[in-house]
Design a protein around this motif. Structure first.
Motif, PDB file in Angstrom:
ATOM      1  N   LEU A 117     -10.677   0.643  37.444  1.00  0.00           N
ATOM      2  CA  LEU A 117     -11.185  -0.685  37.100  1.00  0.00           C
ATOM      3  C   LEU A 117     -12.652  -0.787  37.489  1.00  0.00           C
ATOM      4  CD1 LEU A 117     -10.787  -3.660  36.220  1.00  0.00           C
ATOM      5  CD2 LEU A 117     -10.004  -4.164  38.545  1.00  0.00           C
ATOM      6  N   PHE A 140     -20.649  -6.210  26.417  1.00  0.00           N
ATOM      7  CA  PHE A 140     -19.428  -6.708  25.776  1.00  0.00           C
ATOM      8  C   PHE A 140     -18.973  -5.811  24.621  1.00  0.00           C
ATOM      9  CE2 PHE A 140     -20.998 -10.894  27.534  1.00  0.00           C
ATOM     10  CZ  PHE A 140     -20.012 -10.992  28.512  1.00  0.00           C
ATOM     11  N   ASP A 141     -19.822  -4.867  24.239  1.00  0.00           N
ATOM     12  CA  ASP A 141     -19.433  -3.942  23.168  1.00  0.00           C
ATOM     13  C   ASP A 141     -18.602  -2.770  23.682  1.00  0.00           C
ATOM     14  OD1 ASP A 141     -20.776  -5.468  21.359  1.00  0.00           O
ATOM     15  OD2 ASP A 141     -22.642  -4.319  21.515  1.00  0.00           O
ATOM     16  N   PHE A 142     -18.518  -2.626  24.989  1.00  0.00           N
ATOM     17  CA  PHE A 142     -17.672  -1.525  25.483  1.00  0.00           C
ATOM     18  C   PHE A 142     -16.862  -1.923  26.704  1.00  0.00           C
ATOM     19  CE2 PHE A 142     -20.737  -0.323  28.773  1.00  0.00           C
ATOM     20  CZ  PHE A 142     -21.939  -0.750  28.213  1.00  0.00           C
ATOM     21  N   ALA A 143     -16.634  -3.229  26.837  1.00  0.00           N
ATOM     22  CA  ALA A 143     -15.794  -3.697  27.938  1.00  0.00           C
ATOM     23  C   ALA A 143     -14.409  -4.027  27.403  1.00  0.00           C
ATOM     24  CB  ALA A 143     -16.424  -4.928  28.577  1.00  0.00           C
ATOM     25  N   THR A 144     -13.430  -4.068  28.302  1.00  0.00           N
ATOM     26  CA  THR A 144     -12.077  -4.431  27.906  1.00  0.00           C
ATOM     27  C   THR A 144     -11.969  -5.959  27.831  1.00  0.00           C
ATOM     28  OG1 THR A 144     -11.521  -2.623  29.393  1.00  0.00           O
ATOM     29  CG2 THR A 144      -9.704  -3.730  28.299  1.00  0.00           C
ATOM     30  N   TYR A 145     -12.428  -6.602  28.916  1.00  0.00           N
ATOM     31  CA  TYR A 145     -12.412  -8.063  28.949  1.00  0.00           C
ATOM     32  C   TYR A 145     -13.803  -8.573  29.273  1.00  0.00           C
ATOM     33  CZ  TYR A 145      -7.357  -7.547  29.252  1.00  0.00           C
ATOM     34  OH  TYR A 145      -6.067  -7.210  28.994  1.00  0.00           O
ATOM     35  N   GLY A 146     -14.114  -9.745  28.764  1.00  0.00           N
ATOM     36  CA  GLY A 146     -15.404 -10.336  29.074  1.00  0.00           C
ATOM     37  C   GLY A 146     -15.275 -11.797  29.438  1.00  0.00           C
ATOM     38  N   ILE A 147     -16.111 -12.231  30.362  1.00  0.00           N
ATOM     39  CA  ILE A 147     -16.243 -13.662  30.610  1.00  0.00           C
ATOM     40  C   ILE A 147     -17.711 -13.997  30.427  1.00  0.00           C
ATOM     41  CG2 ILE A 147     -16.012 -15.564  32.260  1.00  0.00           C
ATOM     42  CD1 ILE A 147     -13.790 -14.139  33.620  1.00  0.00           C
ATOM     43  N   VAL A 148     -17.982 -14.959  29.539  1.00  0.00           N
ATOM     44  CA  VAL A 148     -19.365 -15.381  29.335  1.00  0.00           C
ATOM     45  C   VAL A 148     -19.612 -16.584  30.236  1.00  0.00           C
ATOM     46  CG1 VAL A 148     -21.049 -16.213  27.673  1.00  0.00           C
ATOM     47  CG2 VAL A 148     -19.304 -14.566  26.961  1.00  0.00           C
ATOM     48  N   SER A 157     -14.736   4.723  32.681  1.00  0.00           N
ATOM     49  CA  SER A 157     -13.834   3.827  33.407  1.00  0.00           C
ATOM     50  C   SER A 157     -12.641   3.458  32.525  1.00  0.00           C
ATOM     51  CB  SER A 157     -14.570   2.539  33.813  1.00  0.00           C
ATOM     52  OG  SER A 157     -15.782   2.833  34.453  1.00  0.00           O
ATOM     53  N   ASP A 158     -11.461   3.314  33.144  1.00  0.00           N
ATOM     54  CA  ASP A 158     -10.276   2.979  32.347  1.00  0.00           C
ATOM     55  C   ASP A 158     -10.370   1.559  31.788  1.00  0.00           C
ATOM     56  OD1 ASP A 158      -9.323   5.446  32.963  1.00  0.00           O
ATOM     57  OD2 ASP A 158      -7.956   4.767  34.548  1.00  0.00           O
ATOM     58  N   VAL A 159     -10.596   0.602  32.689  1.00  0.00           N
ATOM     59  CA  VAL A 159     -10.665  -0.804  32.282  1.00  0.00           C
ATOM     60  C   VAL A 159     -11.995  -1.367  32.765  1.00  0.00           C
ATOM     61  CG1 VAL A 159      -9.632  -3.096  32.532  1.00  0.00           C
ATOM     62  CG2 VAL A 159      -8.159  -1.068  32.430  1.00  0.00           C
ATOM     63  N   VAL A 160     -12.707  -2.055  31.875  1.00  0.00           N
ATOM     64  CA  VAL A 160     -13.992  -2.646  32.261  1.00  0.00           C
ATOM     65  C   VAL A 160     -13.923  -4.156  32.073  1.00  0.00           C
ATOM     66  CG1 VAL A 160     -16.463  -2.795  31.755  1.00  0.00           C
ATOM     67  CG2 VAL A 160     -15.284  -0.579  31.610  1.00  0.00           C
ATOM     68  N   ILE A 161     -14.244  -4.878  33.126  1.00  0.00           N
ATOM     69  CA  ILE A 161     -14.374  -6.337  33.021  1.00  0.00           C
ATOM     70  C   ILE A 161     -15.857  -6.658  33.115  1.00  0.00           C
ATOM     71  CG2 ILE A 161     -13.879  -8.552  34.151  1.00  0.00           C
ATOM     72  CD1 ILE A 161     -11.293  -7.318  35.211  1.00  0.00           C
TER      73      ILE A 161
END
Lengths: 281, 367
Positions: free
Chosen positions: B300, B334-342, B319-323
């Motif tokens: 993570l 945000f083009d290569f993340a799993t989840y994003g918060i703006v 990385s397996d999971v990207v926040i």
């Protein structure tokens, strides 16, 4: 004491863009800067100058515009600056670059023996960290890379003690001069140059050396011809692409966003729930 | 790497114009070697990762895979040889000498160049660690051969049996494939965690070739006065961390970085950073992730206030999971993340820390 600091002018890699169609570097508008790691080395050399009244010579190889980098180094307090520039140096890989720089340092030695050579740990454009060691080998200097602290310098005994970053710890090494030191980042803060310093640097005469002035003995060992490695292909990376799932909540409250994210994360990746639980317990 | 920036023009011309046919004497160079790095009784995992990669190259070439194990007599050299076989080596070159007890450039350069000159491998791989880069640079210069640093892919160009080493350049904006022409061995370094760890076969074994080396301690100028292990220094080990919380310039002020540390503490994570943050002195250089920092592959990766510039991405895209948390909805991260918060990281990170803390407290109660 005489210190030579090797620096390089590099494009600011943080501002580099690649042309989406031709896959070439778009240099226009990208500022040329002194490799940041080299400034750490220069500052370290200038500190020795302050303490031991050393003479500091800065040396760079590059196109004529690299003069700017040398002027910058002079404004910080270097005493002398030498620019190696010749079409024959073009296309050099690290082996050919260290050959040229080592030849130049031999020329510098003819006027005044060199006790220490400084270089940054690597450049931000090539990132190889190979030129410093190459120079040390060619000149038979003791080699100290990734130095994070100069502990002691004994000019009478001609000995230096440094801390060197190693894997899993720090080595404390003692060796004889002359030595080559590559300096780790973050170990000092570059001084400021005053306006008078900058004026002085702007007027300071530079030595501009072509391959003959640099004492190159074997012209087949510089530039593209002297480089064992060649680039056979340049291409754009295919990066990880995964459009992020943007966490949407009705309230836009951070607390709700965090809760929603955790729920999504642990539902889709139960192994992470276990991993985090294990670490916290 | 060809220094395309030192002067004009970039060395992009086809390699074919230069001599690709090997000299007769260079054709004698056979085999793929991996330098086994070990200090204080432990082998560096990058050595095994390289054996996995070296195995593939050796199989393509139809040659043997050799492991070079230097060390002082009585050290765990035999153990490292046995391990090297299990990770794929066919043979081990064992160099035992008291002067090799601790890494020093001079003695190790001498040992490795001596061995290369005697047994003549065509490919020599080392880890791109502080030790490996120190050693590779001086060995390549001594042998007058080509060296390619920080490769992310190694392959064999079957047309001429040469090593095609791919590495990022210009801070990761481009990749270039580099070949070594009429010089041997072809040398390359690879960072830890770039190549996958190969499976270990406990039944595998091989033969040991001992190479005596009469080093005289007094000939070696540099002395190791002390080794200060990192346990006494609070040094990060990012490449092998399973969870990383990293902050970028979007944290705006150094004191805001405390929010990153707080979240990392709750998660038992390491703290990472981008180059600007390290250059500003907010955190130590050992925490820098990216092309000029460390390559990481955690389970993570939480990227806070990080835009996702290519120079950072190349260090963390494994990385397996990207926040990703970022104010700018168009940030490349945000083009290569799993989840994003703006949103505003200064508010979201504390909320996230609290949410994880509560989750853990509830989980503890339940168990």
């Amino acid at each position: 004491m005489h210190i030579v600091v090797c620096i390089k002018q590099v494009p600011d890699s943080a501002q580099i863009r690649v042309h989406p169609v031709t896959n070439t570097i778009m240099r226009q508008g990208v500022p040329a800067i002194v490799n940041p790691y080299d400034l750490v080395a220069l500052e370290e050399a200038l500190r020795l100058k302050d303490r031991y009244q050393a003479h500091v010579t800065v040396l760079t190889m590059g196109p004529p515009q690299a003069e700017t980098a040398l002027r910058k180094a002079l404004s910080f307090g270097a005493d002398e600056a030498i620019l190696l520039t010749d079409r024959a140096f073009a296309g050099a890989d690290t082996l050919a670059t260290s050959y040229a720089l080592a030849s130049a340092i031999r020329q510098i030695q003819k006027d005044m023996p060199v006790d220490l050579v400084f270089a940054g740990k690597q450049t931000i454009d090539g990132d190889t960290a190979q030129v410093g060691p190459g120079i040390a080998v060619r000149l038979g200097l003791q080699m100290l890379t990734y130095v994070c602290k100069i502990e002691a310098l004994d000019l009478e005994q001609r000995e230096i003690t440094v801390q060197r970053r190693a894997e899993g710890g720090v080595q404390v090494l003692k060796t004889r001069l002359p030595a080559l030191i590559t300096v780790l980042e973050g170990i000092n803060e570059m001084r400021f140059a005053t306006m008078p310093d900058m004026f002085r640097a702007a007027r300071h005469p530079l030595k501009v050396w072509d391959k003959d002035a640099a004492g190159i003995e074997d012209a087949t060992r510089i530039g593209l011809k002297g480089s064992p490695t060649v680039v056979s292909k340049v291409f754009a990376p295919t990066p990880r692409t995964q459009k992020a799932e943007i966490v949407q909540t009705q309230s836009d409250q951070p607390r709700d966003q965090a809760a929603t994210l955790l729920a999504k994360l642990f539902t889709k990746f139960p192994q992470l729930r276990a991993e985090i639980g294990r670490r916290a317990s | 790497m060809n220094d395309t920036t030192a002067s004009t023009p970039p060395a992009k011309k086809p390699a074919g114009r230069r001599k690709f046919e090997l000299d007769e004497r260079l054709k004698a160079y056979k085999g793929v070697w991996v330098f086994i790095e070990h200090e204080r009784g432990a082998a560096h995992p990058v050595s095994w990762e390289l054996l996995g990669e070296g195995r593939k190259l050796a199989d393509k070439l139809g040659v043997e895979l050799g492991a070079v194990v230097p060390g002082a007599p009585g050290e765990d050299t035999q153990k490292f040889c046995a391990e090297a076989f299990q990770y794929g080596a066919d043979l081990c070159y064992l160099i035992e000498d008291p002067a090799l007890a601790e890494y020093r450039n001079q003695s190790y350069t001498r040992a490795l160049t001596d061995l290369v000159n005697k047994y003549q491998p065509e490919i020599l791989l080392l880890g791109a660690t502080t030790l490996g880069r120190d050693l590779a640079g001086s060995v390549a210069t001594t042998l007058q051969t080509g060296l390619t640093a920080d490769c992310t892919e190694l392959n064999i160009d079957m047309e001429n049996r040469s090593l095609a080493a791919t590495r990022p350049t210009f801070g990761g904006s481009l990749l270039c494939t580099i070949v070594t022409l009429n010089y041997r061995p072809q040398m390359a370094t690879v960072r830890p965690r770039v190549m996958a760890m190969p499976a270990r076969d406990e039944t595998r074994t091989g033969r040991i070739v001992e190479h005596p080396l009469a080093l005289v301690e007094t000939d070696i100028v540099t002395k190791v006065l002390e080794f200060i292990p990192d346990e006494r220094r609070d040094q990060a080990n990012l490449p092998f961390a399973d969870i990383i919380v990293a902050g970028g310039r979007g944290m705006k002020r150094p004191e805001n970085f405390q929010l990153i540390w707080d979240l990392a503490k709750v998660l038992g994570a390491e703290v990472g950073a981008t180059r600007p943050v390290v250059q500003a002195g907010w955190v130590g250089a050992d925490r820098q992730v990216g092309q000029s920092g460390k390559t990481v592959r955690p389970k993570l990766y939480i990227a806070v206030g990080i835009s996702g510039a290519v120079q950072h991405r190349v260090g963390m895209e494994g990385s397996d999971v990207v926040i990703a948390i970022n104010q700018d909805p168009n940030a490349p991260i945000f083009d290569f993340a799993t989840y994003g918060i703006v949103g505003n990281a200064m508010q979201i990170v504390p909320a996230l820390t609290e949410a994880f803390r509560q989750h853990l407290a509830t989980a503890k109660l339940a168990s």
